[in-house]
Design a protein around this motif. Structure first.
Motif, PDB file in Angstrom:
ATOM      1  N   VAL A  13      37.236-110.616 -10.175  1.00 16.31           N
ATOM      2  CA  VAL A  13      36.703-109.260 -10.592  1.00 16.31           C
ATOM      3  C   VAL A  13      35.839-108.512  -9.673  1.00 16.31           C
ATOM      4  N   MET A  14      36.998-107.574  -9.919  1.00 16.13           N
ATOM      5  CA  MET A  14      35.757-106.579  -8.586  1.00 16.13           C
ATOM      6  C   MET A  14      35.453-105.008  -9.548  1.00 16.13           C
ATOM      7  N   VAL A  15      35.038-104.132  -9.158  1.00 19.14           N
ATOM      8  CA  VAL A  15      35.169-103.527  -9.759  1.00 19.14           C
ATOM      9  C   VAL A  15      35.863-102.074  -8.640  1.00 19.14           C
ATOM     10  N   ALA A  16      36.447-101.780  -9.900  1.00 16.02           N
ATOM     11  CA  ALA A  16      37.916-100.438  -9.639  1.00 16.02           C
ATOM     12  C   ALA A  16      36.773 -99.047 -10.223  1.00 16.02           C
ATOM     13  N   LEU A  41      26.979 -96.565 -25.107  1.00 13.71           N
ATOM     14  CA  LEU A  41      28.162 -97.470 -24.714  1.00 13.71           C
ATOM     15  C   LEU A  41      28.805 -96.967 -23.199  1.00 13.71           C
ATOM     16  N   MET A  42      28.822 -97.554 -22.126  1.00 11.48           N
ATOM     17  CA  MET A  42      29.092 -97.625 -21.027  1.00 11.48           C
ATOM     18  C   MET A  42      30.660 -98.323 -20.455  1.00 11.48           C
ATOM     19  N   THR A  43      32.472 -97.390 -19.400  1.00 12.73           N
ATOM     20  CA  THR A  43      33.192 -98.186 -19.507  1.00 12.73           C
ATOM     21  C   THR A  43      33.050 -98.250 -18.021  1.00 12.73           C
ATOM     22  N   VAL A  44      34.209 -99.356 -18.012  1.00 16.04           N
ATOM     23  CA  VAL A  44      33.472-100.144 -16.346  1.00 16.04           C
ATOM     24  C   VAL A  44      35.279-100.018 -16.072  1.00 16.04           C
ATOM     25  N   ASP A  45      35.747 -99.650 -15.243  1.00 16.43           N
ATOM     26  CA  ASP A  45      37.322-100.260 -15.058  1.00 16.43           C
ATOM     27  C   ASP A  45      37.214-101.231 -14.237  1.00 16.43           C
ATOM     28  N   VAL A  46      37.535-102.606 -14.478  1.00 17.53           N
ATOM     29  CA  VAL A  46      37.485-103.848 -13.276  1.00 17.53           C
ATOM     30  C   VAL A  46      39.044-103.983 -12.461  1.00 17.53           C
ATOM     31  N   VAL A  54      47.422-109.073 -10.966  1.00 16.41           N
ATOM     32  CA  VAL A  54      46.504-108.377 -10.851  1.00 16.41           C
ATOM     33  C   VAL A  54      46.553-107.054 -11.770  1.00 16.41           C
ATOM     34  N   GLU A  55      45.400-106.780 -12.390  1.00 10.40           N
ATOM     35  CA  GLU A  55      45.763-106.123 -13.528  1.00 10.40           C
ATOM     36  C   GLU A  55      44.331-105.325 -13.963  1.00 10.40           C
ATOM     37  N   ILE A  56      44.193-103.527 -14.107  1.00  8.34           N
ATOM     38  CA  ILE A  56      42.953-103.253 -13.822  1.00  8.34           C
ATOM     39  C   ILE A  56      42.552-102.883 -15.878  1.00  8.34           C
TER      40      ILE A  56
END
Length: 118
Positions: A13-16, A41-46, A54-56
């Motif tokens: 898992v890596m930050v996108a 609340l925050m949103t982080v795309d990974v 692989v999915e985002i």
């Protein structure tokens, strides 16, 4: 609503995309908050890589659960990741999907650097 725990133990898992504030209402600019704690609340795309796929994923996390530098490409751990199916009607059309939420998103960059130095 049903919540499905997601096993991340075999995934990379890596930050996108770096954390962004989650907006509850785009018309008014109202910021989304956790119903239990009141935290923003925050949103982080990974990037979630598992079983040669692989999915985002866009993961919602309370702001206090974000730790470390979360720049693009940073390896991270997702604590308490759940998937929640959703469905709604928007302008007469049914929409559905899966929402992802985590208790915390933690940078593993420091741990990786420490392991390389050892």
């Amino acid at each position: 609503m049903r919540q499905i725990p997601v096993d991340t133990s075999g995934a990379v898992v890596m930050v996108a995309k770096s954390p962004q504030v989650k907006v509850r209402d785009r018309r008014t600019g109202e910021i989304a908050t956790d119903t239990e704690t009141g935290a923003k609340l925050m949103t982080v795309d990974v990037m979630f890589a598992s079983n040669e796929e692989v999915e985002i994923l866009s993961v919602t996390v309370p702001e206090p659960g974000i730790s470390g530098e979360l720049a693009m490409g940073t390896p991270v751990a997702l604590t308490g990741l759940i998937a929640r199916p959703w469905e709604n009607d928007f302008n007469g059309q049914k929409r559905h999907g899966i929402a992802f939420r985590a208790v915390a998103v933690t940078s593993l960059a420091g741990a990786a650097a420490g392991a390389e130095a050892a």
